[in-house]
Design a protein around this motif. Structure first.
Motif: not given
Length: 256
Positions: A84-110
């Motif tokens: 339902t949601y899409i994100g991109w991660l460059d293959s030389d970068d990193l996501l913080a552990p809560t990146a998906l949880q916190e961004t998805a919460a915004v889209l879910d609520a608004q």
């Protein structure tokens, strides 16, 4: 219930950093995701690394394709996304552990928000944090986006909007994300999540030529945005490429 998320990682000869990128996705506190790794014809061990992780976790899908460039790779990878949601991660970068949880919460609520983006931290080849990315400190507005790419990393957006604006312009390989955000900003609201949830890596494989190509592609993307917004008669784009020079004190070396 959590909305399913598709994370796309395109990779080309990134064996040095790919494992860390994949592991940062697997470490997410938000479990309902698929990770699509699109190998764009790597000639190093990137494909082998990706397939090793896919054997260990069914949420990972690996596609091996001939080398065609990031724009085509990213666009084609979108055709198999199920989230339902899409994100991109460059293959030389990193996501913080809560990146998906916190961004998805915004889209879910608004539901009026179409895309959410976070702040990012600069890291070096050894994954040492250097500083907060300067784009994180630029206030967002659709007009300011014409000259400052502040919606840099990390972004999570609604899948339906991707199709609405025609997806990725595969003619771009260095500014495809900037062009995409310019077009997305013309149909929806962005939300700035003021937390550093992405790690952007600077390393020696980022060449001067790549930076120049990015500037030229960004110039083209801005010019097209001005046309779409009916502003090309009122504004003229000028690009200033600045050279900066630094002097450092030499380190005293002992001679044996």
């Amino acid at each position: 219930m959590t909305s399913p998320i598709s994370i796309i990682t395109t990779t080309y000869n990134r064996e040095q950093y790919l494992s860390a990128a994949i592991e940062s996705v697997l470490a997410q506190t938000y479990p309902n995701f698929e990770l699509i790794i699109w190998d764009d014809g790597s000639i190093d061990s990137s494909l082998t690394i990706a397939r090793k992780y896919a054997q260990q976790d069914t949420r990972i899908q690996v596609i091996a394709a001939p080398h065609q460039g990031r724009g085509i790779a990213l666009k084609t990878a979108h055709t198999i996304c199920k989230g339902t949601y899409i994100g991109w991660l460059d293959s030389d970068d990193l996501l913080a552990p809560t990146a998906l949880q916190e961004t998805a919460a915004v889209l879910d609520a608004q539901p009026e928000i179409g895309a959410v983006y976070t702040d990012y931290l600069m890291i070096n080849e050894k994954t040492q944090v250097k500083k907060l990315g300067h784009r994180s400190q630029i206030p967002y507005s659709p007009d300011r986006l014409l000259v400052d790419f502040m919606t840099f990393h990390f972004r999570l957006f609604r899948h339906e909007l991707y199709h609405q604006i025609g997806g990725i312009n595969s003619e771009y390989n260095r500014a495809e994300d900037y062009d995409f955000c310019l077009r997305l900003s013309e149909v929806t609201q962005f939300y700035h999540l003021n937390k550093p949830l992405y790690y952007y890596r600077q390393h020696s494989q980022h060449t001067v030529q790549q930076q120049l190509d990015q500037i030229l592609e960004s110039q083209s993307a801005i010019a097209q945005a001005l046309e779409r917004r009916g502003l090309s008669e009122r504004f003229e784009l000028e690009v200033d490429i600045v050279s900066r020079f630094f002097l450092y004190k030499r380190q005293n070396k002992k001679i044996s």
